[in-house]
Write an enzyme that holds these catalytic residues in place. Structure first.
Site, PDB file in Angstrom:
ATOM      1  CG  HIS A  50       4.979   5.147  19.588  1.00 18.95           C
ATOM      2  ND1 HIS A  50       3.752   5.545  19.121  1.00 18.95           N
ATOM      3  CD2 HIS A  50       4.751   4.606  20.811  1.00 18.95           C
ATOM      4  CE1 HIS A  50       2.825   5.270  20.024  1.00 18.95           C
ATOM      5  NE2 HIS A  50       3.406   4.704  21.052  1.00 18.95           N
ATOM      6  CG  HIS A  91       2.890  -0.148  20.886  1.00 21.15           C
ATOM      7  ND1 HIS A  91       2.117  -0.620  21.926  1.00 21.15           N
ATOM      8  CD2 HIS A  91       2.819   1.200  20.941  1.00 21.15           C
ATOM      9  CE1 HIS A  91       1.593   0.400  22.577  1.00 21.15           C
ATOM     10  NE2 HIS A  91       2.012   1.525  22.012  1.00 21.15           N
TER      11      HIS A  91
HETATM   12  P1  5GP Z   1       0.605   3.992  23.336  1.00 20.28           P
HETATM   13  O1  5GP Z   1      -0.073   5.223  23.869  1.00 20.28           O
HETATM   14  O2  5GP Z   1       0.018   2.730  23.934  1.00 20.28           O
HETATM   15  O3  5GP Z   1       2.095   4.036  23.435  1.00 20.28           O
HETATM   16  O4  5GP Z   1       0.302   3.995  21.784  1.00 20.28           O
HETATM   17  C1  5GP Z   1      -0.798   3.390  21.200  1.00 20.28           C
HETATM   18  C2  5GP Z   1      -0.875   3.894  19.777  1.00 20.28           C
HETATM   19  O5  5GP Z   1      -1.683   3.021  19.025  1.00 20.28           O
HETATM   20  C3  5GP Z   1      -1.477   5.294  19.649  1.00 20.28           C
HETATM   21  O6  5GP Z   1      -0.535   6.156  19.017  1.00 20.28           O
HETATM   22  C4  5GP Z   1      -2.723   5.072  18.821  1.00 20.28           C
HETATM   23  O7  5GP Z   1      -2.954   6.116  17.897  1.00 20.28           O
HETATM   24  C5  5GP Z   1      -2.440   3.769  18.120  1.00 20.28           C
HETATM   25  N1  5GP Z   1      -3.628   2.961  17.847  1.00 20.28           N
HETATM   26  C6  5GP Z   1      -4.619   2.645  18.717  1.00 20.28           C
HETATM   27  N2  5GP Z   1      -5.532   1.871  18.132  1.00 20.28           N
HETATM   28  C7  5GP Z   1      -5.111   1.680  16.859  1.00 20.28           C
HETATM   29  C8  5GP Z   1      -5.651   0.951  15.748  1.00 20.28           C
HETATM   30  O8  5GP Z   1      -6.701   0.320  15.814  1.00 20.28           O
HETATM   31  N3  5GP Z   1      -4.939   0.970  14.587  1.00 20.28           N
HETATM   32  C9  5GP Z   1      -3.760   1.662  14.472  1.00 20.28           C
HETATM   33  N4  5GP Z   1      -3.134   1.617  13.290  1.00 20.28           N
HETATM   34  N5  5GP Z   1      -3.237   2.352  15.495  1.00 20.28           N
HETATM   35  C10 5GP Z   1      -3.906   2.371  16.673  1.00 20.28           C
END
Ligand code: 5GP
Ligand code: ZN
Length: 140
Positions: free
Chosen positions: A103, A101
Site C-alpha cells: 500500500h 501488494h
Molecule cells: P489488504 O487488506 O489485503 O492489505 O488490501 C487489499 C486492498 O485492495 C484494499 O485496500 C482494497 O480496497 C483493495 N481492493 C480490493 N479489491 C480491489 C479491486 O478490485 N480493485 C482495486 N483497485 N482495489 C481493490
C-alpha cells in the site's frame, strides 16, 4: 505465474479494469478501489505470490525501490504531508487479497479522520522484552 481465482491477477491481465498509474515488466501500480486517502495506490507484482513469505527476494527488493520512487513522485504531484508504506500478510494482519501488494498511502494534515493506523501499545516488562530480544537475535 497467475492464480485464476485471484482478483489482482485478473486486474494484471486486464480482465478487471483498474486505474493504472505505472506499469513495467514486473509490476502494475493501481489506485485502490476503496482508498484510505486521496491517491492511495497499490504496487502489485505481476507474478502471483500470496504474501511476503512467498515472494521472490529480488522482486521484493524491486518493489521497495519502486515504492521509494513512487513516494517521491506522488508526494510532489499530490502535495501530501507524509506517507505510509504498508504491507499486510495473513488474515490476522489485515490481509484481504492474497496476492502480495504494497500500500502507498499519502497522508494529509488537512484530512479530517487522520486516525488510519492507530494501535494501542502493549505494556511489556523488561524481562519479557529481554526474552523476545534473545529469541530474535540473528545474523544472515
Ligand atoms: P489488504 O487488506 O489485503 O492489505 O488490501 C487489499 C486492498 O485492495 C484494499 O485496500 C482494497 O480496497 C483493495 N481492493 C480490493 N479489491 C480491489 C479491486 O478490485 N480493485 C482495486 N483497485 N482495489 C481493490
Ligand atoms: Zn494473484
Amino acid at each position: 505465474m497467475r492464480d485464476e481465482n485471484c482478483i489482482f491477477c485478473k486486474i494484471i491481465e486486464g480482465k478487471i479494469p483498474s486505474r493504472t498509474i505505472y506499469e513495467d515488466e514486473d509490476f502494475k501500480v493501481i489506485l485502490d478501489a476503496n482508498p484510505a486517502s486521496k491517491g492511495h495506490a497499490l504496487i502489485l507484482p505481476k507474478n502471483h505470490y500470496a504474501n511476503v513469505y512467498e515472494i521472490d527476494e529480488e522482486i521484493f527488493a524491486k518493489a521497495a525501490k519502486l515504492a521509494k520512487k513512487l513516494t517521491a513522485h506522488m508526494t510532489k504531484k499530490l502535495g501530501c504531508d507524509g506517507f505510509n508504506l504498508l504491507q499486510n500478510n495473513g488474515e490476522v494482519a489485515g490481509q484481504t487479497v492474497f496476492h502480495f501488494h504494497m500500500h502507498l498511502i499519502p497522508r494529509y494534515k488537512s484530512m479530517k479522520n487522520n486516525d488510519l493506523l492507530n494501535w494501542t501499545h502493549l505494556e511489556l516488562t523488561d524481562s519479557q522484552q529481554d526474552e523476545i530480544c534473545e529469541k530474535l537475535k540473528c545474523e544472515f
